[in-house]
Design an enzyme around this catalytic site. Sequence first.
Site, PDB file in Angstrom:
ATOM      1  N   SER A 266      20.410  66.929  61.800  1.00 26.26           N
ATOM      2  CA  SER A 266      21.935  66.585  62.063  1.00 26.26           C
ATOM      3  C   SER A 266      22.574  67.913  62.352  1.00 26.26           C
ATOM      4  O   SER A 266      22.123  68.493  63.251  1.00 26.26           O
ATOM      5  CB  SER A 266      22.388  65.699  61.002  1.00 26.26           C
ATOM      6  OG  SER A 266      23.436  65.077  61.250  1.00 26.26           O
ATOM      7  N   LYS A 270      21.192  71.005  64.825  1.00 24.43           N
ATOM      8  CA  LYS A 270      21.716  72.020  65.909  1.00 24.43           C
ATOM      9  C   LYS A 270      21.707  73.344  65.655  1.00 24.43           C
ATOM     10  O   LYS A 270      21.249  73.920  66.194  1.00 24.43           O
ATOM     11  CB  LYS A 270      23.344  71.590  66.076  1.00 24.43           C
ATOM     12  CG  LYS A 270      23.698  69.970  66.200  1.00 24.43           C
ATOM     13  CD  LYS A 270      25.059  69.570  66.311  1.00 24.43           C
ATOM     14  CE  LYS A 270      25.647  68.426  65.708  1.00 24.43           C
ATOM     15  NZ  LYS A 270      25.221  67.011  66.237  1.00 24.43           N
ATOM     16  N   TRP A 357      24.910  57.111  67.372  1.00 24.59           N
ATOM     17  CA  TRP A 357      26.014  58.096  67.524  1.00 24.59           C
ATOM     18  C   TRP A 357      25.361  59.124  68.005  1.00 24.59           C
ATOM     19  O   TRP A 357      25.971  59.987  68.844  1.00 24.59           O
ATOM     20  CB  TRP A 357      26.469  58.282  66.119  1.00 24.59           C
ATOM     21  CG  TRP A 357      27.739  59.338  66.139  1.00 24.59           C
ATOM     22  CD1 TRP A 357      27.583  60.274  65.349  1.00 24.59           C
ATOM     23  CD2 TRP A 357      29.111  59.139  66.873  1.00 24.59           C
ATOM     24  NE1 TRP A 357      28.905  60.991  65.478  1.00 24.59           N
ATOM     25  CE2 TRP A 357      29.854  60.442  66.300  1.00 24.59           C
ATOM     26  CE3 TRP A 357      29.433  58.315  67.642  1.00 24.59           C
ATOM     27  CZ2 TRP A 357      30.898  60.870  66.893  1.00 24.59           C
ATOM     28  CZ3 TRP A 357      31.030  58.809  68.070  1.00 24.59           C
ATOM     29  CH2 TRP A 357      31.592  59.866  67.620  1.00 24.59           C
ATOM     30  N   HIS A 407      20.277  57.417  60.241  1.00 25.88           N
ATOM     31  CA  HIS A 407      20.753  58.796  60.174  1.00 25.88           C
ATOM     32  C   HIS A 407      20.237  59.566  58.936  1.00 25.88           C
ATOM     33  O   HIS A 407      20.899  59.431  57.970  1.00 25.88           O
ATOM     34  CB  HIS A 407      22.000  58.938  60.656  1.00 25.88           C
ATOM     35  CG  HIS A 407      22.518  60.410  60.827  1.00 25.88           C
ATOM     36  ND1 HIS A 407      21.982  61.306  61.719  1.00 25.88           N
ATOM     37  CD2 HIS A 407      23.231  61.138  60.194  1.00 25.88           C
ATOM     38  CE1 HIS A 407      22.297  62.415  61.874  1.00 25.88           C
ATOM     39  NE2 HIS A 407      23.136  62.534  60.936  1.00 25.88           N
TER      40      HIS A 407
HETATM   41  C1  GCU Z   1      28.682  63.828  62.302  1.00 26.48           C
HETATM   42  C2  GCU Z   1      28.817  64.510  63.501  1.00 26.48           C
HETATM   43  C3  GCU Z   1      27.174  64.585  64.104  1.00 26.48           C
HETATM   44  C4  GCU Z   1      26.665  65.382  62.996  1.00 26.48           C
HETATM   45  C5  GCU Z   1      26.518  64.404  61.870  1.00 26.48           C
HETATM   46  C6  GCU Z   1      25.891  65.030  60.572  1.00 26.48           C
HETATM   47  O1  GCU Z   1      28.329  62.414  62.367  1.00 26.48           O
HETATM   48  O2  GCU Z   1      29.381  63.631  64.407  1.00 26.48           O
HETATM   49  O3  GCU Z   1      27.407  65.534  65.241  1.00 26.48           O
HETATM   50  O4  GCU Z   1      25.212  65.784  63.392  1.00 26.48           O
HETATM   51  O5  GCU Z   1      27.822  64.205  61.372  1.00 26.48           O
HETATM   52  O6  GCU Z   1      25.807  66.347  60.416  1.00 26.48           O
HETATM   53  O7  GCU Z   1      25.433  64.305  59.663  1.00 26.48           O
END
Ligand code: GCU
Length: 428
Positions: A266, A270, A357, A407
């Site tokens: 997540s 990144k 998402w 997720h």
């Molecule tokens: C939120 C955010 C995402 C990210 C996620 C996470 O949903 O919008 O961009 O990847 O958190 O880190 O769990």
Amino acid sequence: MHKLSTIKAVIHTVLGVMMSLNAFAQKIPVNYDESKMPSFTLPDPLVLPNGKPIKSKDVWEKAGRPAVLKLFAENVYGVNPFSGAVKIVSEVKTVNENALNGKAISKQITLRFPEISPTLTLDILLYLPKNVKQAPVFVSLNFTGNHTATHEKDVFVTEKWVNSGFDKTFVNNRATDASRGIAERRWPMEAIIARGYAVATAYYGDLEADHNEGWKTGLRSVLTPEQREKWSAIGVWAWSMSRMVDYLIKNESLIDGQKVIALGHSRIGKATLWAAAEDPRFAMVISNDSGEGGAALSRRWIGETVEHLNTQFPHWFCANYKKYNKAVAELPVDSHALLGLMAPRPLYVASATEDIWADPKGEFLGAVEAEKVYQLYKKTGLGTNTMPMPNSPVGKTIGYHIREGKHDILLYDWQQYMNFADKHFEIK
Ligand code: GCU
């Protein structure tokens, strides 16, 4: 005096809540309908700034790759102000020769950066398999503190700021003893050790707490305002992964420095992609559900957008990234180019079916489009442009799966990553 500080605290809390609701309050539209998505053209990473096409890996390495890396630094993840080697002082705080029921050695190591700041610390929790002379290692940050990755009692509870919203055992933004092991499902340590892999993890908030003012107590506090704005929280998290590598390859003889794997889920996914883009010592890269601002193509208007990211998490990316909130077509790069920066290293991108998402299809297409950079090295990337069925991994030098479910990062995901690593590192 007392009254004044209470009023200040209330204002602070209200502002904080307003910030996090900002994205919703502003009603930034969310789309999940492919038919409503405008068409787009991806920028071509294999074209030099002077317009000439890149046809060889030499030209890519000498001119193309540095240009793409610079575009990402200046427009997305930020410019790292610490060039060159960083002085690290390490202290091994605990060694347990009988961790994980005798299967592993665990260590806790604190890294300090005396030339940067006298107070900052990065605390590594390392698990080493006992029966491997030089183990490949997963370097991966965690969301909630090292002590949440395991129930092992000797692991220190983080004293850093944590997001109270992440778990009910967090009180006033501090972790408690009750939070031991809450993230264990994400860290199947025994299964990883049993396959001969080591794991090094650290809390992602060690060098910058994940909120808009987190920089004030973190690594970016030592910078000028201009340097700070040009860098980002994600840049800092990526930087901490590289410092873990500095320590591991220099000090841990049970680790194979040629087999260091960057892995992240997540928002940490990144940061992981950016860490591996900047740091070639990561020999393999794994993005788990990294979504927008990670493996997913930003130009696809599905799920989260650049504008959502910059509104809800204004500290994650550099100040320049906000220019693209309503102008994503002008972004000079997209996720396929980021994934292309991993070439020729083995890269794995993973999604989850319910994680809409993060735009699973956008993550897959990012990986498909990265293939052309791999071809410069005569490597097959995914080798397909058909998205596979759930729980059916595909690919060659680039791997991909979409796991059934939410997720998250689970044993199933780790198993695919280890299969992939076994194959590329030729581990029998
Ligand atoms: C939120 C955010 C995402 C990210 C996620 C996470 O949903 O919008 O961009 O990847 O958190 O880190 O769990």
